[in-house]
Design an enzyme around this catalytic site. Structure first.
Site, PDB file in Angstrom:
ATOM      1  N   ASP A  66       0.850  -1.191   0.000  1.00 11.78           N
ATOM      2  CA  ASP A  66       0.000   0.000   0.000  1.00 11.78           C
ATOM      3  C   ASP A  66       0.888   1.244   0.000  1.00 11.78           C
ATOM      4  O   ASP A  66       1.950   1.218   0.620  1.00 11.78           O
ATOM      5  CB  ASP A  66      -0.798  -0.009   1.318  1.00 11.78           C
ATOM      6  CG  ASP A  66      -2.253   0.346   1.135  1.00 11.78           C
ATOM      7  OD1 ASP A  66      -2.783   0.117   0.029  1.00 11.78           O
ATOM      8  OD2 ASP A  66      -2.864   0.849   2.084  1.00 11.78           O
ATOM      9  N   TYR A  68       2.262   4.871   1.302  1.00 12.63           N
ATOM     10  CA  TYR A  68       2.230   5.555   2.601  1.00 12.63           C
ATOM     11  C   TYR A  68       1.020   6.488   2.618  1.00 12.63           C
ATOM     12  O   TYR A  68       0.700   7.120   1.616  1.00 12.63           O
ATOM     13  CB  TYR A  68       3.498   6.390   2.801  1.00 12.63           C
ATOM     14  CG  TYR A  68       4.783   5.587   2.850  1.00 12.63           C
ATOM     15  CD1 TYR A  68       4.990   4.595   3.809  1.00 12.63           C
ATOM     16  CD2 TYR A  68       5.811   5.841   1.934  1.00 12.63           C
ATOM     17  CE1 TYR A  68       6.181   3.879   3.851  1.00 12.63           C
ATOM     18  CE2 TYR A  68       7.003   5.118   1.971  1.00 12.63           C
ATOM     19  CZ  TYR A  68       7.182   4.138   2.933  1.00 12.63           C
ATOM     20  OH  TYR A  68       8.352   3.425   2.978  1.00 12.63           O
ATOM     21  N   PHE A  79       7.912   1.743  -0.955  1.00 17.18           N
ATOM     22  CA  PHE A  79       8.926   1.973   0.085  1.00 17.18           C
ATOM     23  C   PHE A  79       9.621   3.335  -0.009  1.00 17.18           C
ATOM     24  O   PHE A  79      10.376   3.715   0.876  1.00 17.18           O
ATOM     25  CB  PHE A  79       9.989   0.856   0.112  1.00 17.18           C
ATOM     26  CG  PHE A  79       9.428  -0.486   0.482  1.00 17.18           C
ATOM     27  CD1 PHE A  79       9.068  -0.777   1.797  1.00 17.18           C
ATOM     28  CD2 PHE A  79       9.240  -1.473  -0.477  1.00 17.18           C
ATOM     29  CE1 PHE A  79       8.536  -2.011   2.144  1.00 17.18           C
ATOM     30  CE2 PHE A  79       8.705  -2.713  -0.148  1.00 17.18           C
ATOM     31  CZ  PHE A  79       8.358  -2.978   1.170  1.00 17.18           C
ATOM     32  N   HIS A 188       9.583  -9.216   5.994  1.00 16.85           N
ATOM     33  CA  HIS A 188       9.336  -7.817   5.622  1.00 16.85           C
ATOM     34  C   HIS A 188      10.301  -6.910   6.391  1.00 16.85           C
ATOM     35  O   HIS A 188      10.669  -7.208   7.523  1.00 16.85           O
ATOM     36  CB  HIS A 188       7.881  -7.460   5.964  1.00 16.85           C
ATOM     37  CG  HIS A 188       7.393  -6.220   5.312  1.00 16.85           C
ATOM     38  ND1 HIS A 188       7.601  -4.966   5.853  1.00 16.85           N
ATOM     39  CD2 HIS A 188       6.713  -6.032   4.155  1.00 16.85           C
ATOM     40  CE1 HIS A 188       7.060  -4.064   5.045  1.00 16.85           C
ATOM     41  NE2 HIS A 188       6.513  -4.674   4.012  1.00 16.85           N
TER      42      HIS A 188
END
Length: 222
Positions: A66, A68, A79, A188
């Site tokens: 998703d 930010y 990221f 992750h």
């Protein structure tokens, strides 16, 4: 949600998707959301991952979930954050792993467009989100579209490095032909996973470069 500026090489690959009913509904939903609420990334950066990394130059795929959802963070690359924005925890841990893996210093900014321009495709499964509401645009059609993107890369390319970080990204392995590509799974980079030993030490960045070297491709300057 205009596709006028969508890059030609990707457009040729995905034009059948754009004609499907689900994509039409998705486009309508996204238009309504952006016109009635604050959403991220900025509308003109929805397809930034495609704009900055051409299909021809593609070498590495990193899959996020998703964008930010904080003000000024998302810039259309998973990221990655806009220059001058504090590193979110996952990005901090990514840079920490690069430092221990390759001995590179932590960079001054978290804008990963420098990776994208070298052939790193930074794809979120969902390409938009409402401010302050994580996951608010999930289940609206984005995942169907981005799954097809991954499938098309697998079918039409060879020797791509897929970095699958965390359970969500690892489920995408079923869309990838392992015989043709190099899959690197790990935990992750978020603190929850990283601090339990599932991220640090995965050496994905050196492994990716070793593989690219082996198949006579230019390595990535991480």
């Amino acid at each position: 949600m205009t596709l006028n500026n969508f890059p030609k090489d990707w457009k040729l690959l995905l034009e059948k998707e754009f004609e499907k009913e689900y994509f039409d509904k998705l486009a309508t939903f996204v238009e309504q959301e952006y016109s009635s609420t604050t959403c991220f990334p900025p509308k003109d950066k929805l397809f930034e991952a495609f704009n900055l990394c051409s299909f021809e130059e593609l070498k590495v795929v990193i899959i996020g979930q998703d964008p930010y959802h904080g003000k000024g963070q998302a810039n259309g690359l998973c990221f990655s954050v806009e220059e001058g924005v504090d590193f979110p925890p996952s990005l901090k841990n990514i840079f920490q792993e690069i430092k221990s893996d390759l001995g590179k210093p932590i960079p001054e900014n978290g804008d990963l467009s420098r990776w994208a321009k070298q052939g790193v495709f930074l794809l979120n499964a969902t390409l938009s989100v409402r401010e302050g509401m994580a996951g608010s645009h999930q289940g609206k059609g984005w995942e169907k579209f981005t799954d097809e993107v991954i499938r098309q890369i697998s079918v039409n390319k060879e020797g791509i490095v897929f970095m699958l970080w965390g359970g969500y990204a690892q489920k995408k392995a079923k869309l990838i032909d392992e015989a043709k590509h190099y899959i690197l799974p790990s935990g992750h980079p978020s603190p929850l996973s990283a601090n339990r030993g599932y991220w640090f030490g995965n050496k994905h960045f050196s492994k990716a470069n070793e593989y690219l070297q082996k198949i006579a491709q230019n390595t990535i300057e991480w």
